[in-house]
Design a protein around this motif. Structure first.
Motif, PDB file in Angstrom:
ATOM      1  N   PRO A 162      -7.879   1.863  -4.509  1.00 17.61           N
ATOM      2  CA  PRO A 162      -7.762   1.295  -5.859  1.00 17.61           C
ATOM      3  C   PRO A 162      -8.908   0.328  -6.165  1.00 17.61           C
ATOM      4  CG  PRO A 162      -5.668   1.171  -4.694  1.00 17.61           C
ATOM      5  CD  PRO A 162      -6.699   1.562  -3.684  1.00 17.61           C
ATOM      6  N   LYS A 163      -9.436   0.440  -7.367  1.00 18.74           N
ATOM      7  CA  LYS A 163     -10.494  -0.477  -7.779  1.00 18.74           C
ATOM      8  C   LYS A 163      -9.969  -1.903  -7.893  1.00 18.74           C
ATOM      9  CE  LYS A 163     -13.125   3.059 -10.242  1.00 18.74           C
ATOM     10  NZ  LYS A 163     -13.695   3.494 -11.549  1.00 18.74           N
ATOM     11  N   SER A 164      -8.666  -2.009  -8.137  1.00 19.87           N
ATOM     12  CA  SER A 164      -8.073  -3.343  -8.292  1.00 19.87           C
ATOM     13  C   SER A 164      -7.622  -3.952  -6.973  1.00 19.87           C
ATOM     14  CB  SER A 164      -6.865  -3.264  -9.239  1.00 19.87           C
ATOM     15  OG  SER A 164      -5.883  -2.358  -8.719  1.00 19.87           O
ATOM     16  N   LEU A 165      -7.879  -3.242  -5.855  1.00 17.36           N
ATOM     17  CA  LEU A 165      -7.424  -3.731  -4.558  1.00 17.36           C
ATOM     18  C   LEU A 165      -8.196  -4.990  -4.179  1.00 17.36           C
ATOM     19  CD1 LEU A 165      -5.742  -3.414  -2.005  1.00 17.36           C
ATOM     20  CD2 LEU A 165      -7.440  -1.814  -1.133  1.00 17.36           C
ATOM     21  N   ALA A 166      -7.483  -6.079  -3.975  1.00 21.59           N
ATOM     22  CA  ALA A 166      -8.109  -7.370  -3.665  1.00 21.59           C
ATOM     23  C   ALA A 166      -8.254  -7.526  -2.158  1.00 21.59           C
ATOM     24  CB  ALA A 166      -7.282  -8.505  -4.263  1.00 21.59           C
ATOM     25  N   PHE A 167      -9.299  -6.936  -1.600  1.00 21.28           N
ATOM     26  CA  PHE A 167      -9.551  -7.083  -0.161  1.00 21.28           C
ATOM     27  C   PHE A 167      -9.714  -8.552   0.214  1.00 21.28           C
ATOM     28  CE2 PHE A 167     -10.909  -2.607  -0.578  1.00 21.28           C
ATOM     29  CZ  PHE A 167     -10.246  -2.058   0.506  1.00 21.28           C
ATOM     30  N   SER A 168     -10.210  -9.346  -0.716  1.00 23.45           N
ATOM     31  CA  SER A 168     -10.471 -10.760  -0.415  1.00 23.45           C
ATOM     32  C   SER A 168      -9.187 -11.517  -0.088  1.00 23.45           C
ATOM     33  CB  SER A 168     -11.174 -11.420  -1.601  1.00 23.45           C
ATOM     34  OG  SER A 168     -10.395 -11.304  -2.786  1.00 23.45           O
ATOM     35  N   ASN A 169      -8.033 -11.004  -0.530  1.00 26.30           N
ATOM     36  CA  ASN A 169      -6.763 -11.670  -0.211  1.00 26.30           C
ATOM     37  C   ASN A 169      -6.452 -11.624   1.276  1.00 26.30           C
ATOM     38  OD1 ASN A 169      -6.498 -12.180  -2.893  1.00 26.30           O
ATOM     39  ND2 ASN A 169      -4.716 -10.879  -3.236  1.00 26.30           N
ATOM     40  N   PHE A 174      -0.132   1.874  -3.855  1.00 31.52           N
ATOM     41  CA  PHE A 174       0.747   0.969  -3.102  1.00 31.52           C
ATOM     42  C   PHE A 174      -0.049  -0.094  -2.350  1.00 31.52           C
ATOM     43  CE2 PHE A 174      -0.171   4.430  -0.191  1.00 31.52           C
ATOM     44  CZ  PHE A 174      -0.448   3.777   1.006  1.00 31.52           C
ATOM     45  N   LEU A 175      -1.340   0.193  -2.086  1.00 32.03           N
ATOM     46  CA  LEU A 175      -2.175  -0.797  -1.419  1.00 32.03           C
ATOM     47  C   LEU A 175      -2.382  -2.027  -2.295  1.00 32.03           C
ATOM     48  CD1 LEU A 175      -4.953   1.298   0.376  1.00 32.03           C
ATOM     49  CD2 LEU A 175      -3.233  -0.154   1.444  1.00 32.03           C
ATOM     50  N   THR A 176      -2.430  -1.803  -3.592  1.00 34.07           N
ATOM     51  CA  THR A 176      -2.591  -2.934  -4.508  1.00 34.07           C
ATOM     52  C   THR A 176      -1.420  -3.893  -4.375  1.00 34.07           C
ATOM     53  OG1 THR A 176      -3.795  -1.504  -6.039  1.00 34.07           O
ATOM     54  CG2 THR A 176      -2.944  -3.575  -6.906  1.00 34.07           C
ATOM     55  N   SER A 177      -0.216  -3.332  -4.230  1.00 39.06           N
ATOM     56  CA  SER A 177       0.957  -4.175  -4.035  1.00 39.06           C
ATOM     57  C   SER A 177       0.853  -4.949  -2.725  1.00 39.06           C
ATOM     58  CB  SER A 177       2.225  -3.318  -4.052  1.00 39.06           C
ATOM     59  OG  SER A 177       3.360  -4.084  -3.696  1.00 39.06           O
ATOM     60  N   LEU A 178       0.387  -4.277  -1.673  1.00 39.82           N
ATOM     61  CA  LEU A 178       0.283  -4.929  -0.362  1.00 39.82           C
ATOM     62  C   LEU A 178      -0.722  -6.080  -0.368  1.00 39.82           C
ATOM     63  CD1 LEU A 178       0.402  -2.035   2.280  1.00 39.82           C
ATOM     64  CD2 LEU A 178       1.997  -3.934   2.062  1.00 39.82           C
ATOM     65  N   SER A 179      -1.675  -6.051  -1.284  1.00 42.96           N
ATOM     66  CA  SER A 179      -2.694  -7.105  -1.288  1.00 42.96           C
ATOM     67  C   SER A 179      -2.107  -8.477  -1.595  1.00 42.96           C
ATOM     68  CB  SER A 179      -3.799  -6.771  -2.298  1.00 42.96           C
ATOM     69  OG  SER A 179      -3.280  -6.735  -3.621  1.00 42.96           O
ATOM     70  N   VAL A 187       5.235   6.246  -0.521  1.00 49.21           N
ATOM     71  CA  VAL A 187       5.410   4.890  -0.002  1.00 49.21           C
ATOM     72  C   VAL A 187       5.894   4.003  -1.147  1.00 49.21           C
ATOM     73  CG1 VAL A 187       4.226   2.894   0.989  1.00 49.21           C
ATOM     74  CG2 VAL A 187       3.631   5.196   1.741  1.00 49.21           C
ATOM     75  N   PRO A 188       6.932   3.189  -0.909  1.00 47.24           N
ATOM     76  CA  PRO A 188       7.437   2.318  -1.987  1.00 47.24           C
ATOM     77  C   PRO A 188       6.334   1.450  -2.577  1.00 47.24           C
ATOM     78  CG  PRO A 188       8.947   2.308  -0.127  1.00 47.24           C
ATOM     79  CD  PRO A 188       7.737   3.059   0.322  1.00 47.24           C
ATOM     80  N   MET A 189       6.374   1.309  -3.865  1.00 46.26           N
ATOM     81  CA  MET A 189       5.340   0.553  -4.580  1.00 46.26           C
ATOM     82  C   MET A 189       5.582  -0.954  -4.546  1.00 46.26           C
ATOM     83  SD  MET A 189       3.082   2.673  -5.808  1.00 46.26           S
ATOM     84  CE  MET A 189       2.350   1.802  -7.186  1.00 46.26           C
ATOM     85  N   ASN A 190       6.730  -1.373  -4.032  1.00 48.92           N
ATOM     86  CA  ASN A 190       7.079  -2.800  -4.090  1.00 48.92           C
ATOM     87  C   ASN A 190       7.012  -3.480  -2.729  1.00 48.92           C
ATOM     88  OD1 ASN A 190       9.202  -1.375  -3.048  1.00 48.92           O
ATOM     89  ND2 ASN A 190      10.767  -2.208  -4.424  1.00 48.92           N
ATOM     90  N   LEU A 191       6.235  -2.923  -1.793  1.00 45.71           N
ATOM     91  CA  LEU A 191       6.130  -3.551  -0.471  1.00 45.71           C
ATOM     92  C   LEU A 191       5.490  -4.934  -0.553  1.00 45.71           C
ATOM     93  CD1 LEU A 191       5.041  -0.561   1.816  1.00 45.71           C
ATOM     94  CD2 LEU A 191       7.291  -1.624   1.639  1.00 45.71           C
TER      95      LEU A 191
END
Length: 776
Positions: A425-432, A400-405, A369-373
């Protein structure tokens, strides 16, 4: 001078008399109204005041007669009085969202009428033929009512008509082929959402001024007439949701003025004609839910003004162009799901800055999956489910989920049933996404690690689906903070620990599936107090102790599966270790599975149990009606067994449960459908009294035989359960191996090992096969 005064006097008398006619008609009108919630007319339409000053009434300056009546949105709930036909100077009439009853025939007497709108009422009955007498009529709007019967042919003779809107009624019958012959001024023709039948009128091209045509949501059959190409001004054309067949006419490419084309949800086949590339003004195209096949030619991608592309649910193939963003700089919505597209997702798609909906689900797309979504800042929905997509394995995270956040408008993320590996990802910002996201699905992958506690920050989430992965650890009690959650599916993971009581805070929870995990200890009794809960799956875990008595008082629950656990002990207090008779009060219950536990007692025979789809297998101490395949209850009730026998039975139940959870895991219905190509007859390899057998290929490449039970056959559910029980407990080198099962309320199937040499019957009795005596 005297003569002039006499003339003025006569004119005033004449005006007074003609105005009296209008006033009388309107007073009869108001006298019949009994429901005027705002008292708008009751207080204003009073005798002795000037008619032309009444609310909703306008008069001509010359004759002082009523020429306009506009009662739109006054919430009057009465029928239209026939006296309306006495307003002989009326040219404008709008009764939208006001009346019920029928359309009076007397409307046909309003010979000066140019504008007639009765939209959004509760009018019923047939459209009067008398409306055909309105020879000056330009606008006829009867949409959003309950009108039925044929469309009267008389209205097609009103040559002054510019707008005909009959949308959203219950009209039926055919439309005449020559309906446009006498409508040279018609610009808008809307007859969608009715029950019209027959073929499309072949001479629609006679409406040469037509700008918009909608005959959608009817039951038209046959081909799209080629004459449609002769509409020189058409901008909007919709035949959605009919029963049209054949191919897309290449001549439609001549409709150079077309802005919107919608022929979705029909039975069209063939390719998208190359001539469609000439639709240079096209902004929206809907061809979804047909049988259109082949590759999308490069010339189609040259329609650079497209804002909406909806081609989902067809048989289109090929790959997406690498320069996708350059092709469609203005694209808002892209629906290509449920096709056969292959190749990778072009990274340039992230440069389509206006994109809000991206649906590529149910295809054969592969690669990372593209990393720049995350560049798609306006994105609201992304659906990549049911493909063969991967993520960068070097990161060991779904990076790629981190990018989507960074897409803060996201409402839906659907990534299920791909080949994603690694952890969230630990850096995934679900709060966004806390204020926007309502659906988050990553089921059917190989996601590892624990369920992130931060996922509980999705406070507006309605559906969380992370089942069929390899998640471990316990269920975070913080999930209970997701008060709007309606569906929570964590099935088929390696989740252990207990079921947190905090899940009971989800007051609108409709479906809870925690099956096929390693959960232990007791079932929280508060789950039974969730009044909105309808479907509960806790099967194939290591849950023990009693079934909470609250389950038997939740009258809304319809599906309950507690099978393959270690449940035992007493049920509701006062009944002892018995199946509670209170179960007969669960009127909504349609499926119950408590098999392979250690329950005892009598199964009720009343209420929903008369026709209940249920399984009580593996509970040797149960008795009840024969349709449940249990022992018949002895007169006088069940005798207590000694502790030693109970211990022996409990150990046997544990052994059976272990067999079930280790060798008989279920496969999803969608995987079965996909693997058999939607049960295509080309994959049919067997037929029997209980159903059909198909050859299929699972997502991991394993070839299987899928035995689909015919649920219309008497005792189909019982036979399915019986066959499951037999095949679970018998192993022999000459018997076909069971891989899995697939079952829901309407579908029962066994997934078996595929035998490439055919079945035994063919080898023993077919003239084409020969076996010697030893082989036999």
């Amino acid at each position: 001078m005297t003569g002039l005064l006499l003339l003025i006097y006569c004119i005033n008398i004449s005006a007074s008399r003609t105005n009296f006619t209008d006033e009388s008609a309107l007073l009869v009108f108001i006298a019949q109204i009994t429901n005027d919630p705002d008292e708008t007319l009751i207080k204003n339409w009073t005798q002795g005041t000037e008619v032309c000053s009444w609310i909703g009434v306008s008069c001509s300056t010359r004759h002082h007669r009523v020429v306009s009546q506009n009662l739109k949105s006054l919430r009057l709930r009465e029928s239209i009085p026939k006296e309306i036909g006495n307003l002989s100077f009326l040219s404008f009439l709008d009764f939208g969202n006001t009346f019920n009853g029928v359309i009076p025939n007397e409307l046909g007497r309003l010979m000066r009428l140019k504008y007639l709108s009765l939209q959004m009422n509760n009018l019923t009955g047939e459209i009067p033929q008398s409306l055909g007498f309105l020879s000056r009529l330009e606008v006829l709007d009867l949409s959003e009512n309950d009108l039925y019967g044929y469309v009267p042919s008389s209205i097609f003779n009103i040559s002054s008509l510019k707008i005909i809107d009959l949308n959203l009624n219950d009209l039926s019958g055919n439309l005449p082929n020559d309906m446009c012959s006498n409508l040279p001024m018609l610009q808008y023709l809307f007859m969608g959402n009715n029950g019209l039948v027959g073929e499309l009128p072949s001479r629609l091209d006679k409406c040469t001024q037509l700008l918009a045509l909608s005959l959608s949501y009817n039951r038209f059959t046959g081909n799209i007439p080629s004459e449609i190409q002769n509409l020189p001004a058409i901008q909007h054309l919709s035949f959605r949701k009919n029963e049209l067949v054949g191919t897309l006419p290449p001549s439609m490419g001549n409709l150079s003025t077309l802005v919107m084309l919608d022929i979705g949800a029909n039975n069209l086949h063939g390719n998208i004609p190359t001539e469609f590339a000439k639709l240079v003004n096209l902004k929206e195209i809907y061809l979804g839910s047909n049988n259109i096949s082949g590759q999308i030619l490069d010339s189609f991608y040259d329609i650079s003004g497209l804002e909406m592309i909806a081609l989902a649910a067809n048989e289109l193939s090929g790959s997406l162009p690498s320069n996708f963003a350059h092709k469609f700089p203005n694209l808002n919505v892209l629906y290509l799901g449920l096709n056969q597209f292959s190749g990778t997702i072009p990274s340039s798609i992230s440069n389509v800055s206006k994109l809000t909906f991206l649906d590529l689900g149910h295809n054969f797309l592969s690669g990372d999956v593209p990393m720049n979504l995350g560049n798609l800042q306006q994105l609201e929905v992304i659906n990549l489910q049911w493909n063969q997509l991967t993520n960068d394995p070097s990161t060991r995270e779904l990076s790629f989920l981190t990018s989507l956040s960074s897409c803060k408008h996201l409402k839906r993320i659907q990534l299920g049933y791909n080949a994603f590996r690694g952890t969230f990802p630990k850096s995934l910002a679900f709060s966004n996404w806390s204020d926007s996201l309502d659906v988050f699905i990553t089921s059917g992958n190989n996601i590892t690690g624990e369920i992130p506690v931060e996922i509980s920050k999705l406070s507006n989430l309605v559906w969380l689906g992370i089942g069929k992965n390899r998640l471990s650890g316990s269920i975070p009690h913080e999930l209970g903070n997701m008060r709007k959650l309606q569906k929570l599916t964590l099935w088929k993971n390696k989740i252990n620990g207990t079921i947190p009581e905090s899940l009971c805070n989800m007051e609108v929870l409709f479906r809870l599936d925690l099956s096929e995990n390693q959960l232990s200890d007791e079932i929280p009794s508060c789950l039974g107090n969730l009044s909105s809960l309808r479907e509960l799956f806790l099967d194939s875990n290591a849950l023990s102790s009693n079934i909470p008595p609250t389950f038997w008082s939740n009258i809304g629950i319809s599906t309950l599966n507690l099978s393959s656990n270690f449940l035992n002990g007493s049920l509701p207090i006062g009944i002892g270790r018995m199946i509670p008779e209170s179960l007969v009060n669960l009127k909504q219950l349609s499926y119950l599975n408590v098999s392979f536990n250690a329950l005892t007692g009598k199964i009720p025979n009343g209420g929903p149990f008369a026709n209940l789809a249920a399984s009580f297998m593996g509970n040797a101490e149960l008795c009840g009606p024969s349709q449940f395949n249990v022992a018949e209850c002895r007169i006088g009730g069940m005798k207590r067994k000694n502790k030693r026998k109970a211990l022996t039975f409990a150990l046997a139940s544990v052994a059976v449960a272990l067999v079930v959870t280790t060798i008989f895991m279920r496969i999803s219905y969608y995987e079965v459908v996909r693997g058999t190509n939607n049960f295509d007859e080309a994959n049919l390899i067997g037929r029997g009294g209980l159903g059909l057998v198909y050859k299929g290929t699972l997502q991991d490449g394993i070839i299987v035989a899928v035995k689909v039970f015919n649920t219309e056959v008497q005792d189909a559910f019982r036979r399915f359960d019986l066959e499951c029980e037999v095949l679970r407990n018998i192993r022999h080198r000459n018997l076909v191996k069971v891989i899995s099962s697939c079952a829901n309320l309407d579908f029962k199937a066994l997934v078996l090992e595929y035998m490439p040499n055919g079945n035994l019957d063919a080898w023993l009795y077919s003239h084409n096969n020969f076996l010697d005596l030893n082989q036999r």
